[in-house]
Write a protein that holds these residues in place. Structure first.
Motif, PDB file in Angstrom:
ATOM      1  N   PHE A   1       0.809  -1.214   0.000  1.00 52.82           N
ATOM      2  CA  PHE A   1       0.000   0.000   0.000  1.00 52.82           C
ATOM      3  C   PHE A   1       0.845   1.268   0.000  1.00 52.82           C
ATOM      4  O   PHE A   1       0.726   2.105  -0.902  1.00 52.82           O
ATOM      5  N   PRO A   2       1.741   1.440   0.976  1.00 54.14           N
ATOM      6  CA  PRO A   2       2.520   2.689   0.942  1.00 54.14           C
ATOM      7  C   PRO A   2       3.429   2.803  -0.269  1.00 54.14           C
ATOM      8  O   PRO A   2       3.596   3.889  -0.821  1.00 54.14           O
TER       9      PRO A   2
ATOM     10  N   SER B   1       3.107   1.322  -3.309  1.00 55.12           N
ATOM     11  CA  SER B   1       2.351   1.495  -4.549  1.00 55.12           C
ATOM     12  C   SER B   1       1.782   2.907  -4.646  1.00 55.12           C
ATOM     13  O   SER B   1       1.673   3.473  -5.720  1.00 55.12           O
ATOM     14  N   ASN B   2       1.428   3.443  -3.496  1.00 54.17           N
ATOM     15  CA  ASN B   2       0.830   4.783  -3.488  1.00 54.17           C
ATOM     16  C   ASN B   2       1.803   5.853  -3.020  1.00 54.17           C
ATOM     17  O   ASN B   2       1.390   6.876  -2.482  1.00 54.17           O
ATOM     18  N   SER B   3       3.080   5.609  -3.233  1.00 52.90           N
ATOM     19  CA  SER B   3       4.056   6.544  -2.663  1.00 52.90           C
ATOM     20  C   SER B   3       3.865   7.962  -3.193  1.00 52.90           C
ATOM     21  O   SER B   3       4.054   8.937  -2.470  1.00 52.90           O
ATOM     22  N   PHE B   4       3.458   8.113  -4.440  1.00 53.22           N
ATOM     23  CA  PHE B   4       3.294   9.467  -4.981  1.00 53.22           C
ATOM     24  C   PHE B   4       2.162  10.214  -4.301  1.00 53.22           C
ATOM     25  O   PHE B   4       2.337  11.329  -3.838  1.00 53.22           O
ATOM     26  N   THR B   5       1.009   9.557  -4.232  1.00 52.48           N
ATOM     27  CA  THR B   5      -0.124  10.250  -3.605  1.00 52.48           C
ATOM     28  C   THR B   5       0.096  10.417  -2.112  1.00 52.48           C
ATOM     29  O   THR B   5      -0.150  11.490  -1.561  1.00 52.48           O
ATOM     30  N   LEU B   6       0.581   9.386  -1.447  1.00 51.95           N
ATOM     31  CA  LEU B   6       0.780   9.491   0.001  1.00 51.95           C
ATOM     32  C   LEU B   6       1.824  10.544   0.335  1.00 51.95           C
ATOM     33  O   LEU B   6       1.656  11.323   1.282  1.00 51.95           O
TER      34      LEU B   6
ATOM     35  N   ALA C   1       2.400  13.115  -1.288  1.00 55.71           N
ATOM     36  CA  ALA C   1       1.809  14.429  -1.528  1.00 55.71           C
ATOM     37  C   ALA C   1       0.833  14.813  -0.420  1.00 55.71           C
ATOM     38  O   ALA C   1       0.843  15.938   0.065  1.00 55.71           O
ATOM     39  N   ILE C   2      -0.005  13.873  -0.007  1.00 56.26           N
ATOM     40  CA  ILE C   2      -1.047  14.290   0.940  1.00 56.26           C
ATOM     41  C   ILE C   2      -0.604  14.225   2.390  1.00 56.26           C
ATOM     42  O   ILE C   2      -1.162  14.896   3.230  1.00 56.26           O
ATOM     43  N   PHE C   3       0.411  13.424   2.682  1.00 54.46           N
ATOM     44  CA  PHE C   3       0.858  13.360   4.074  1.00 54.46           C
ATOM     45  C   PHE C   3       2.276  13.878   4.265  1.00 54.46           C
ATOM     46  O   PHE C   3       2.853  13.730   5.332  1.00 54.46           O
TER      47      PHE C   3
ATOM     48  N   GLN D   1       5.305  12.966   3.288  1.00 52.98           N
ATOM     49  CA  GLN D   1       6.302  11.984   3.720  1.00 52.98           C
ATOM     50  C   GLN D   1       7.317  11.740   2.602  1.00 52.98           C
ATOM     51  O   GLN D   1       7.061  12.096   1.461  1.00 52.98           O
TER      52      GLN D   1
END
Lengths: 231, 231, 231, 231
Positions: free
Chosen positions: D188-189, D191-196, D198-200, D202
């Motif tokens: 999960f983290p 695969s979604n590193s770009f969105t995460l 951006a929104i958190f 990190q």
DNA sequence: TATGAATGAGTGTTCATTCAT
DNA sequence: CATGAATGAACACTCATTCAT
């Protein structure tokens, strides 16, 4: 406000050499030439924004994708077309062999060639107009323009110098200005033949009219060059 | 191959009179004028195929439907714009009051006015080019062209007659050809200023250049008119 | 390699509210919503490069031009869709009212909501995947992301603090990591349900499977949170 | 909405082995490998719809027709690429030699390997996402998946059985669910590193972040496995 | 009179795939 | 075995024009 549908055949560059409908064989150079010829037609007839890739493909008897493969995009294609137009007129001028003539004869021959070229190749004028209506965006990015065009001015300059040395031509003439005058005397009526024909009821595109015009222009240029400046 | 984005301010017709953003107050005539002014801009800047109804509406501060209500369609709107362009130059010429001048002075004044008009209103040239690139489709259908344009030739004809009577001008000059020569001497360089500037490295749009050009053209025309024909 | 043709109905966002085929009345807001709904479907089903403006228009029962009028271009439209996806999940979390529950119950409720949301709105996962496959180019340029998403972490942080104060939760847990764990326990199998179903012969999309999965995940999270760290 | 232009080098599969520009020497197997490597890159970077045959050919230093000769079409090529991805991860797992470790150590080693593999080979995740965004159309038609993937579950099952026999692991754990949990905690983290990111806010792709994440995940899994079920 | 909403027919450009050599 | 040339079906996006209010 569709662009022109049918157009006087004269508006087509002579380059066109349509090949039988049959099959397109894998002949890259031939294909490139066909596309270029079709593109010259298209841009001359319809201008930049009016030109259609579809029509170019149709007339070149190939498909649109091939045009992109060979020329990149519409803008690049136009640039190639434009350069080609300059190449053709400058080569025509070179062939005039002005050095072999007397100064006045040389001027007259250049004048008549220019008139003829504008008249016989209306697509040339249309192409120039197109580029200028575009704000010169294409030519501004073109390379090698100087090498292509400066021979004309040099050639004309030499004729003037000879004439001055021989005492038959006035001594304060700028070759570029002279060329602009010669060209302008024909460019204006021929470029605006549609509007001028309409508002002044003339048949500007006829051979007879051109002949008259050449006489008039010749006299004007010669009169000007013959006058000795009052110092 | 987008049409031009920014353009020299000089390229805009003077008609434009932008009004404060506020409200359009159901003033039909005013609205019509706004649309017309915006349309002149648009066609001059972008040509026929490049012109955008959206932009015209935006600049006229109205919506597109209104343009259609007033002018029918893009083609009809262009016709009105084109006629307006002719009205403006012909009125300018009338104001020159050539009859009050000596023949040679009159010719020179017309020449300078023509040069100035072309130079100060580049949109005029652009509009003519546009119509000619279109094959004259619009002007061919226009009425009243003769009444609008013939005064110019008549006026010039009278000047020539006076000059011949006074023995200061040669006797075989066609007024229309003379006008075409005068116009052509400026039309060519100004219409092609982008390409010519690029290939000959000139600054054709400058005031200084125009002044030089006028001197040269003046001499040429006067030299021509002064020569007595060898019978 | 055409994108999917037919797709499980579950893969469509619930937003869709198709209106009778009849006429499109001039109702801008309604139209905008229709387009947005259709776009969510389309991007979820086919990803960014696979999504087709044509299909969006068809499903929104309008024409393509209107989509551009409302949303600018495909990329901008995708950005609106993506933001909408985040808004929906964050609003769902807010409605959970975790503060009213005991810490462990709160965690479990969040976990079950997350599982349910992923399961019931497979387009949400697809949209996130799409954006990450794109390299996050859209979200990187989005504004207001922090205000939109930080409440979740804050909320979870408060639950943890309460639990630690009450001595029922271990004291060294980072709320973001906890959320990533909770989400990951469901995201992986649901996002990869097609491949996992194929290679492990499971029926991951069934309600029964999800129920089992929730039990397992719940135990894991609770086990972890209950362990007191060996200092 | 063009697919990504530049991408972190890490996003490229290791298979790539570019050979000097020189000549392709009729080495069929070598050519096949080159194409396959280039295809893995391409599909991982751009997804199915974003992948370009042109680019694959360019990177494989061959022409497009050859790709079709070897692999049939884009879809078939993707299938080969996908299978290759599974082969690589399963072989990695086999090399872990879990049988030689204590049950808990074995679990931890598998967890760390999985984390590492996902982190070091982001193209693997991208490939899986691509196939799932496609609705699993490719994998559904693939053969031999069971033989390829079942060893993992069997291996993990044996570790669990040993642990239960030794009394160090709880007795009701399904090996597949356990694997899904382990994988999900990282998938999960990452695969979604770009969105995460951006929104958190990190830096998920950093080594430090992964290390932290591993610690957290390890604790969670071990805590879960250590708990004895309250019967 | 005036307007915002809506539309259909393009238009330049791309891309998987096939052909001819 | 290998290649450059060629193609057709899309696809994102535009624009003159009309509709409904």
């Amino acid at each position: 406000m569709k662009p022109q549908e049918t157009i006087d055949r004269r508006y087509l560059p002579r380059v066109v050499a349509k090949r039988p409908v049959e099959a397109r064989k894998h002949d890259a150079e031939r294909t490139r030439q066909d596309i270029l010829a079709a593109a010259m037609n298209e841009f001359a007839e319809h201008g930049d924004t009016g030109a259609r890739i579809d029509r170019i493909a149709e007339n070149a008897r190939c498909n649109k994708a091939l045009i992109y493969a060979y020329f990149g995009n519409k803008e690049d294609l136009f640039a190639v077309v434009l350069r080609e137009a300059y190449i053709q007129i400058r080569e025509g001028e070179k062939r005039l062999d002005l050095d072999a003539l007397s100064p006045k004869e040389a001027i007259v021959r250049l004048l008549r060639f220019t008139a003829k070229h504008f008249h016989d190749n209306p697509w040339f004028i249309r192409l120039l107009n197109t580029e200028n209506q575009r704000g010169g965006r294409t030519i501004r990015k073109m390379n090698g323009l100087n090498e292509l065009n400066s021979p004309l001015v040099r050639m004309l300059g030499e004729v003037l110098k000879r004439g001055q040395a021989e005492g038959v031509l006035r001594s304060d003439v700028d070759p570029l200005h002279l060329y602009l005058s010669i060209a302008g005397l024909f460019y204006f009526p021929l470029s605006n033949s549609f509007t001028l024909s309409a508002i002044f009821d003339q048949d500007i595109d006829s051979d007879r009219w051109l002949e008259e015009r050449m006489k008039c222009a010749e006299e004007m240029v010669i009169a000007y060059l013959s006058v000795e400046r009052k110092s």
